[in-house]
Scaffold this motif. Structure first.
Motif, PDB file in Angstrom:
ATOM      1  N   ALA A  86      83.791  -9.951  40.188  1.00  0.00           N
ATOM      2  CA  ALA A  86      82.991 -10.974  39.514  1.00  0.00           C
ATOM      3  C   ALA A  86      82.439 -11.995  40.504  1.00  0.00           C
ATOM      4  CB  ALA A  86      83.815 -11.670  38.435  1.00  0.00           C
ATOM      5  N   ALA A  87      83.158 -12.192  41.607  1.00  0.00           N
ATOM      6  CA  ALA A  87      82.694 -13.138  42.630  1.00  0.00           C
ATOM      7  C   ALA A  87      81.683 -12.510  43.580  1.00  0.00           C
ATOM      8  CB  ALA A  87      83.894 -13.659  43.422  1.00  0.00           C
ATOM      9  N   THR A  88      81.485 -11.203  43.467  1.00  0.00           N
ATOM     10  CA  THR A  88      80.515 -10.497  44.304  1.00  0.00           C
ATOM     11  C   THR A  88      79.110 -10.758  43.785  1.00  0.00           C
ATOM     12  OG1 THR A  88      82.141  -8.764  44.727  1.00  0.00           O
ATOM     13  CG2 THR A  88      79.843  -8.222  45.181  1.00  0.00           C
ATOM     14  N   SER A  89      78.150 -10.866  44.658  1.00  0.00           N
ATOM     15  CA  SER A  89      76.783 -11.166  44.222  1.00  0.00           C
ATOM     16  C   SER A  89      76.208 -10.013  43.408  1.00  0.00           C
ATOM     17  CB  SER A  89      75.887 -11.419  45.436  1.00  0.00           C
ATOM     18  OG  SER A  89      75.681 -10.221  46.169  1.00  0.00           O
ATOM     19  N   LEU A  90      75.303 -10.364  42.518  1.00  0.00           N
ATOM     20  CA  LEU A  90      74.625  -9.339  41.721  1.00  0.00           C
ATOM     21  C   LEU A  90      73.862  -8.367  42.621  1.00  0.00           C
ATOM     22  CD1 LEU A  90      73.035 -10.757  38.441  1.00  0.00           C
ATOM     23  CD2 LEU A  90      74.214  -8.593  38.749  1.00  0.00           C
ATOM     24  N   ARG A  91      73.339  -8.866  43.709  1.00  0.00           N
ATOM     25  CA  ARG A  91      72.609  -7.982  44.623  1.00  0.00           C
ATOM     26  C   ARG A  91      73.536  -6.930  45.204  1.00  0.00           C
ATOM     27  NH1 ARG A  91      68.682  -9.753  49.697  1.00  0.00           N
ATOM     28  NH2 ARG A  91      68.169  -7.618  50.367  1.00  0.00           N
ATOM     29  N   ARG A  92      74.732  -7.322  45.573  1.00  0.00           N
ATOM     30  CA  ARG A  92      75.701  -6.372  46.123  1.00  0.00           C
ATOM     31  C   ARG A  92      76.119  -5.360  45.059  1.00  0.00           C
ATOM     32  NH1 ARG A  92      77.652  -2.497  48.833  1.00  0.00           N
ATOM     33  NH2 ARG A  92      79.911  -2.307  48.775  1.00  0.00           N
ATOM     34  N   ARG A  93      76.354  -5.837  43.842  1.00  0.00           N
ATOM     35  CA  ARG A  93      76.688  -4.903  42.763  1.00  0.00           C
ATOM     36  C   ARG A  93      75.551  -3.909  42.549  1.00  0.00           C
ATOM     37  NH1 ARG A  93      77.856  -9.376  38.295  1.00  0.00           N
ATOM     38  NH2 ARG A  93      78.984 -10.844  39.612  1.00  0.00           N
ATOM     39  N   GLY A  94      74.332  -4.417  42.575  1.00  0.00           N
ATOM     40  CA  GLY A  94      73.177  -3.545  42.403  1.00  0.00           C
ATOM     41  C   GLY A  94      73.060  -2.515  43.511  1.00  0.00           C
ATOM     42  N   ASP A  95      73.398  -2.896  44.739  1.00  0.00           N
ATOM     43  CA  ASP A  95      73.345  -1.939  45.859  1.00  0.00           C
ATOM     44  C   ASP A  95      74.299  -0.772  45.625  1.00  0.00           C
ATOM     45  OD1 ASP A  95      71.453  -3.452  47.170  1.00  0.00           O
ATOM     46  OD2 ASP A  95      72.893  -4.433  48.517  1.00  0.00           O
ATOM     47  N   VAL A  96      75.477  -1.060  45.082  1.00  0.00           N
ATOM     48  CA  VAL A  96      76.439   0.009  44.792  1.00  0.00           C
ATOM     49  C   VAL A  96      75.866   0.966  43.760  1.00  0.00           C
ATOM     50  CG1 VAL A  96      78.695   0.503  43.770  1.00  0.00           C
ATOM     51  CG2 VAL A  96      78.459  -1.379  45.414  1.00  0.00           C
ATOM     52  N   PRO A 192      76.066  -0.796  33.243  1.00  0.00           N
ATOM     53  CA  PRO A 192      75.727  -2.194  32.964  1.00  0.00           C
ATOM     54  C   PRO A 192      76.948  -3.089  32.806  1.00  0.00           C
ATOM     55  CG  PRO A 192      75.246  -0.789  31.065  1.00  0.00           C
ATOM     56  CD  PRO A 192      75.537   0.115  32.217  1.00  0.00           C
ATOM     57  N   ALA A 193      78.046  -2.530  32.310  1.00  0.00           N
ATOM     58  CA  ALA A 193      79.270  -3.342  32.198  1.00  0.00           C
ATOM     59  C   ALA A 193      79.753  -3.767  33.578  1.00  0.00           C
ATOM     60  CB  ALA A 193      80.352  -2.558  31.464  1.00  0.00           C
ATOM     61  N   LEU A 194      79.718  -2.849  34.535  1.00  0.00           N
ATOM     62  CA  LEU A 194      80.113  -3.184  35.905  1.00  0.00           C
ATOM     63  C   LEU A 194      79.139  -4.179  36.528  1.00  0.00           C
ATOM     64  CD1 LEU A 194      81.126   0.354  37.213  1.00  0.00           C
ATOM     65  CD2 LEU A 194      82.671  -1.570  36.829  1.00  0.00           C
ATOM     66  N   LEU A 195      77.851  -3.948  36.359  1.00  0.00           N
ATOM     67  CA  LEU A 195      76.855  -4.844  36.948  1.00  0.00           C
ATOM     68  C   LEU A 195      76.990  -6.264  36.406  1.00  0.00           C
ATOM     69  CD1 LEU A 195      73.767  -2.487  37.053  1.00  0.00           C
ATOM     70  CD2 LEU A 195      74.662  -3.785  39.002  1.00  0.00           C
ATOM     71  N   ALA A 196      77.435  -6.396  35.162  1.00  0.00           N
ATOM     72  CA  ALA A 196      77.618  -7.722  34.573  1.00  0.00           C
ATOM     73  C   ALA A 196      78.862  -8.432  35.094  1.00  0.00           C
ATOM     74  CB  ALA A 196      77.694  -7.606  33.051  1.00  0.00           C
ATOM     75  N   GLY A 197      79.636  -7.761  35.968  1.00  0.00           N
ATOM     76  CA  GLY A 197      80.795  -8.395  36.586  1.00  0.00           C
ATOM     77  C   GLY A 197      82.117  -8.057  35.956  1.00  0.00           C
ATOM     78  N   ASN A 198      82.128  -7.077  35.055  1.00  0.00           N
ATOM     79  CA  ASN A 198      83.364  -6.664  34.416  1.00  0.00           C
ATOM     80  C   ASN A 198      84.045  -5.532  35.170  1.00  0.00           C
ATOM     81  OD1 ASN A 198      83.063  -8.107  31.630  1.00  0.00           O
ATOM     82  ND2 ASN A 198      81.099  -7.088  31.973  1.00  0.00           N
ATOM     83  N   ALA A 199      85.293  -5.287  34.853  1.00  0.00           N
ATOM     84  CA  ALA A 199      85.953  -4.028  35.159  1.00  0.00           C
ATOM     85  C   ALA A 199      85.895  -3.174  33.896  1.00  0.00           C
ATOM     86  CB  ALA A 199      87.387  -4.254  35.601  1.00  0.00           C
ATOM     87  N   VAL A 200      86.088  -1.867  34.054  1.00  0.00           N
ATOM     88  CA  VAL A 200      85.978  -0.942  32.923  1.00  0.00           C
ATOM     89  C   VAL A 200      87.172  -0.005  32.906  1.00  0.00           C
ATOM     90  CG1 VAL A 200      84.599   0.896  31.865  1.00  0.00           C
ATOM     91  CG2 VAL A 200      83.447  -1.025  32.977  1.00  0.00           C
ATOM     92  N   VAL A 201      87.698   0.234  31.714  1.00  0.00           N
ATOM     93  CA  VAL A 201      88.665   1.306  31.501  1.00  0.00           C
ATOM     94  C   VAL A 201      88.043   2.252  30.472  1.00  0.00           C
ATOM     95  CG1 VAL A 201      90.977   1.974  30.773  1.00  0.00           C
ATOM     96  CG2 VAL A 201      90.620  -0.169  32.026  1.00  0.00           C
ATOM     97  N   SER A 202      87.851   3.514  30.854  1.00  0.00           N
ATOM     98  CA  SER A 202      87.225   4.505  29.982  1.00  0.00           C
ATOM     99  C   SER A 202      88.271   5.414  29.372  1.00  0.00           C
ATOM    100  CB  SER A 202      86.220   5.362  30.768  1.00  0.00           C
ATOM    101  OG  SER A 202      85.069   4.633  31.106  1.00  0.00           O
ATOM    102  N   GLY A 203      88.112   5.655  28.076  1.00  0.00           N
ATOM    103  CA  GLY A 203      88.901   6.675  27.414  1.00  0.00           C
ATOM    104  C   GLY A 203      88.115   7.966  27.401  1.00  0.00           C
TER     105      GLY A 203
END
Length: 540
Positions: A86-96, A192-203
């Protein structure tokens, strides 16, 4: 997959595993399964996750199963990892996410093989998942800064109060996805959940675990920290329930019955949920429609993915003056479709995914025929092609006493009905409790657009069966009525994973009356005057 892979020699223990892609080794499967969030010390005591390959009903290698305790631990671990993300910049998340986009396109043949192996769908329909996920990855990576930008709003006292609305992540998002589109529905909501700064657990659905695990590996290779996206496996009533009871937001795609349970359980915790559920989607052919184009589009929308698609067409409403011509054209188009079970682009349709699906399809068609409906084409299983293959089927003479009229078939079956006026067509389209997708075919697109507003459906396609709206990823996609809540795609598809927070900064002096005799009365009179002035100045 290359010719060499297709014809690679089989080891003795693989001799009966005819549908397994040659490049998928036990070592690779073990590597992917290491991504399941479970306690290895309890693995022997937990039922493994098993499935059958639809092409030949041979077992797909089992994946580890999870307990409710594993789910709780996965959510806790994701919550810890999320703080850094969540503290990572949106630009960095977008690069991933953009790096993932590139890797997905580069290695798409691998995931196409896995999707076909686990679902039995035709390769073209598997490729559509790759194309859609790539488009979503690119779109959200580029547009997330706009969708999630702070918004300046008018403060309480103009000039003295500075107010902004900001978006903060929900926390840990739970994504429960179905087997019919394991990449698109399993990953398209995760990005989009990750890009918004969340973590995800998928079933993961038990039928399609490997596709999801392969994709997680690819996203980690693209630069995502492994702890941010965790995958749990096992029966829905066990793993899904524990997930809904642990996360901060739920994204569910599946049946209406299960969706109600998810919504009730989330509501008890005051946790938000988006739900894309069932549909009994109508397609309207108006008197002025291009009959050839409408028949081609109907066949594509009804039989894509062997009809195992939430937005596929099940009811076709045709104006009485063109009914005969359209019926003949649709039968011709349907009979052109090639049914097959190969890892290439030759078949137009693949297999159904499970014996349960096949049983429902057969039951609906057999019940309709027994009550007087007529099979215009199809209506047969094709064990000579594959154990779960069923011919694309067109019915007429269907009445509301028949299950195929009322209930979601979710298979390669479409029913024809005639109507006389636009009002009648709209009324027929709106029958039932579903409201997911619809289609109108007409040369008068302005009139069709007016009709669209009268149809209860989250998406209405004009002169297209289903793909135009679903592929327009800047627009929301979801249902009305029993077809769900919320939207994926577009602005809502990422904003739903955030909370809106209001940050108000007061300048010069605090709000409210001062101290001393009569201060409150003076403050009230002054404020009343300001309110009256703002009204006269037409200030909102």
């Amino acid at each position: 997959m290359t010719t060499e892979q297709e014809h690679a020699p089989e080891s003795p223990d693989r001799a009966q595993d005819r549908s397994r892609p040659g490049w998928v080794t036990d070592e690779l499967i073990g590597k992917w399964c290491a991504g399941v969030s479970c306690d290895a010390s309890r693995a022997a005591a937990v039922q493994p996750v098993t499935a059958l390959a639809p092409f030949d009903l041979t077992p797909i290698p089992a994946a580890p199963g999870c307990t409710p305790e594993d789910v709780t631990a996965a959510v806790a671990g994701a919550r810890s990892a999320r703080t850094r993300w969540a503290a990572t910049s949106l630009r960095r998340r977008g690069d991933v996410v953009l790096a993932f986009h590139d890797l997905l396109l580069e290695r798409q043949d691998q995931v196409l093989d896995l999707i076909q192996w686990e679902t039995g769908k035709a390769r073209y329909h598997a490729w559509q998942e790759v194309a859609q996920v790539a488009a979503l990855a690119r779109h959200y990576a580029r547009r997330a800064p706009h969708y999630l930008a702070d918004r300046r709003v008018r403060g309480m006292v103009p000039g003295l109060t500075k107010t902004r609305e900001v978006r903060v992540p929900k926390g840990v998002v739970g994504v429960i996805s179905p087997w019919n589109y394991p990449l698109y529905l399993g990953v398209g909501d995760v990005l989009p959940a990750l890009l918004a700064g969340n973590a995800v657990v998928s079933g993961a659905d038990p039928q399609t675990v490997l596709t999801l695990l392969w994709t997680r590996d690819l996203l980690i290779e693209a630069g995502l920290e492994g702890g941010l996206w965790r995958i749990v496996t096992g029966p829905g009533p066990v793993v899904g329930t524990a997930l809904v009871d642990s996360v901060d937001y739920v994204c569910f795609t599946g049946s209406t019955a299960t969706g109600r349970t998810v919504a009730e359980r989330a509501a008890r915790r005051l946790v938000g949920a988006s739900l894309e559920l069932g549909g009994k989607n109508p397609l309207l052919v108006r008197e002025d429609a291009d009959i050839a184009a409408a028949a081609t589009g109907t066949a594509a929308a009804a039989f894509a993915n062997a009809g195992q698609m939430c937005i596929h067409i099940e009811r076709v409403l045709v104006h009485e003056k063109v009914y005969d011509a359209f019926r003949e054209a649709l039968v011709r188009e349907t009979e052109k479709l090639r049914l097959g079970t190969s890892y290439d682009y030759t078949p137009d349709l693949g297999s159904l995914t499970s014996a349960a699906r096949l049983a429902t399809v057969r039951a609906h068609v057999d019940d309709a025929v027994a009550q007087g409906a007529k099979v215009l084409t199809g209506g047969r299983t094709r064990p000579d092609i594959g154990p779960l293959c069923y011919e694309p089927t067109v019915l007429e003479g269907v009445t509301d006493r028949m299950a195929v009229c009322r209930d979601e078939t979710f298979g390669p079956v479409v029913s024809l009905y005639s109507y006389g006026t636009d009002d009648e067509a709209v009324a027929l389209a709106n029958q039932g409790s579903y409201g997911l997708s619809a289609s109108i075919w007409s040369k008068d697109t302005r009139e069709a657009a007016r009709m669209a507003r009268r149809i209860r459906a989250g998406s209405v396609n004009i002169n297209d069966g289903a793909a135009a709206a679903a592929g327009s990823i800047e627009a929301g996609m979801g249902g009305m009525g029993d077809s769900g809540l919320g939207r994926r795609h577009g602005a809502e598809g990422i904003r739903k994973y955030t909370e809106t927070q209001t940050v108000a900064t007061q300048r010069l002096m605090p709000l409210g009356p001062g101290s001393g005799p009569g201060a409150v009365a003076k403050f009230v009179r002054r404020t009343n005057g300001q309110l009256a002035l703002l009204r006269r100045l037409r200030v909102r």
